[in-house]
Design a protein around this motif. Sequence first.
Motif, mmCIF file in Angstrom:
data_model
loop_
_atom_site.group_PDB
_atom_site.id
_atom_site.type_symbol
_atom_site.label_atom_id
_atom_site.label_comp_id
_atom_site.label_asym_id
_atom_site.label_seq_id
_atom_site.Cartn_x
_atom_site.Cartn_y
_atom_site.Cartn_z
ATOM 1 N N VAL A 27 -6.428 3.912 5.986
ATOM 2 C CA VAL A 27 -5.117 3.244 6.100
ATOM 3 C C VAL A 27 -5.265 1.992 6.956
ATOM 4 O O VAL A 27 -5.924 2.027 7.994
ATOM 5 C CB VAL A 27 -4.086 4.199 6.764
ATOM 6 N N VAL A 68 -0.778 9.161 10.463
ATOM 7 C CA VAL A 68 -0.774 8.048 9.503
ATOM 8 C C VAL A 68 0.472 7.180 9.707
ATOM 9 O O VAL A 68 0.420 5.956 9.593
ATOM 10 C CB VAL A 68 -0.890 8.570 8.052
ATOM 11 N N ILE A 74 0.966 5.362 0.451
ATOM 12 C CA ILE A 74 0.107 6.390 1.041
ATOM 13 C C ILE A 74 0.736 7.755 0.781
ATOM 14 O O ILE A 74 1.792 8.072 1.335
ATOM 15 C CB ILE A 74 -0.031 6.147 2.569
ATOM 16 N N ARG A 79 0.345 3.309 10.265
ATOM 17 C CA ARG A 79 1.105 2.428 9.375
ATOM 18 C C ARG A 79 2.016 1.502 10.194
ATOM 19 O O ARG A 79 2.077 0.286 9.963
ATOM 20 C CB ARG A 79 1.929 3.308 8.416
ATOM 21 N N VAL A 122 -3.365 5.167 -1.385
ATOM 22 C CA VAL A 122 -4.201 6.059 -0.571
ATOM 23 C C VAL A 122 -3.747 7.480 -0.885
ATOM 24 O O VAL A 122 -2.562 7.796 -0.762
ATOM 25 C CB VAL A 122 -4.030 5.777 0.944
ATOM 26 N N SER A 151 0.866 -1.181 0.000
ATOM 27 C CA SER A 151 0.000 0.000 0.000
ATOM 28 C C SER A 151 0.904 1.233 0.000
ATOM 29 O O SER A 151 1.839 1.320 0.798
ATOM 30 C CB SER A 151 -0.835 -0.049 1.290
ATOM 31 N N GLN A 194 -5.857 -4.436 1.858
ATOM 32 C CA GLN A 194 -5.105 -3.182 1.759
ATOM 33 C C GLN A 194 -5.386 -2.487 0.437
ATOM 34 O O GLN A 194 -5.330 -3.115 -0.624
ATOM 35 C CB GLN A 194 -3.589 -3.451 1.862
#
Length: 347
Positions: A138, A216, A16, A220, A162, A14, A158
């Motif tokens: 997330v 975030v 972000i 994460r 993002v 993923s 996931q």
Amino acid sequence: MREPLTLQGGNGLSEIYIESGLFDRAGVVIGQAFSPSRIHIVTDSNVAPLYLARLESQLAFPVSHTIIPAGEEHKHLATVEDIYHDMLAAGITRKDLVVALGGGVVGDITGFAAATLLRGVSLCQIPTTLLAQVDSSVGGKTGVDLPEGKNLVGAFYQPRLVLIDPKVLSSLPDSTFADGMAEVIKYGYIANKTILSLVAQPNYRDNIEQIIYECVKIKRDVVAIDEHDTGLRMILNFGHTIGHAAEKLGNYTALTHGQAVAIGMAAAMRLSALLGNADLTASLLPLLDHVGLPSTLAYDREAIFDALLADKKKFGGTVNFILVREAGRAEITPIETDRLHAYILKL
Ligand SMILES: NC(=O)c1ccc[n+]([C@@H]2O[C@H](COP(=O)([O-])OP(=O)(O)OC[C@H]3O[C@@H](n4cnc5c(N)ncnc54)[C@H](O)[C@@H]3O)[C@@H](O)[C@H]2O)c1
């Protein structure tokens, strides 16, 4: 552009991205990450008039969309089924892309539809509430509610991408922004007290991009260790145990989720002090007030205890409580239900 934060999840990597103004470059970033034949966007009836055309006009692929009615009451399986039908009618295949454009409700429903249609279609989250930007977009939790309770059906899935643009928060009602600040303050207390200093500034909204980035990063890091919520991820529930109980006693209408979490954090701090830890309420309460959130638990304590036991997963007569011993450090603390009962009555 700032390097993306990355998260290696069970179904892939993923990426972000967090940047002011990113929304108007979403088409470029999506085009670099994917080569789909088509894209299906899911959004809600409040977000669509503000942002849907602005997104569609940037995409160099055939685009279709579903606009679901706004609100948690539509976060159920019938809405997912509508999305499946629209995606299949648009000709979406496993090589294509689904975009969730909206708050946590749109993100959770769309994520679940993407995880399950054809056993998995690639997903891009474009969160448009503060709560969705710092939390729900997330980490890959997706799902819907059942009449029996919230988030009872779902999948870990996931998003491949993002895209977080703090600028889209400018259209949020103040109370919805404040709801997201409850989660921000939660991150500060559980893992990074710098966030608390940023929030304490008179013009904290000016620093919102940095605040989102710090939050975030915590999410994460926690999800990277415990994607499937069997241990550490529980610390993200700080304030949510008593918060959920208060939300339930208010029939999910008296308090917003963020207000309930704020009240839950204040109660958890008082409980922690009763257990002999430092009393952090003197720093928490003014901060909640500063961002427009309440801190008073206005429900009967016996009713809170009953609601809490009904809601919480009990492990052999104990409830896992998240306690903050010092700002920036949380611990998962099992408390026997009898002792918890006595403490709740004293709150
Ligand atoms: N998956 C996860 O890890 C996770 C974590 C926390 C919460 N959640 C879920 O998130 C949901 C709550 O999310 P939420 O607080 O974002 O609620 P929401 O999605 O209902 O959004 C709140 C309101 O703001 C409107 N809105 C959204 N973006 C806007 C914008 N930019 N401008 C103007 N209006 C806008 C929406 O239409 C809605 O009316 C709950 O269902 C909760 O269970 C999921």
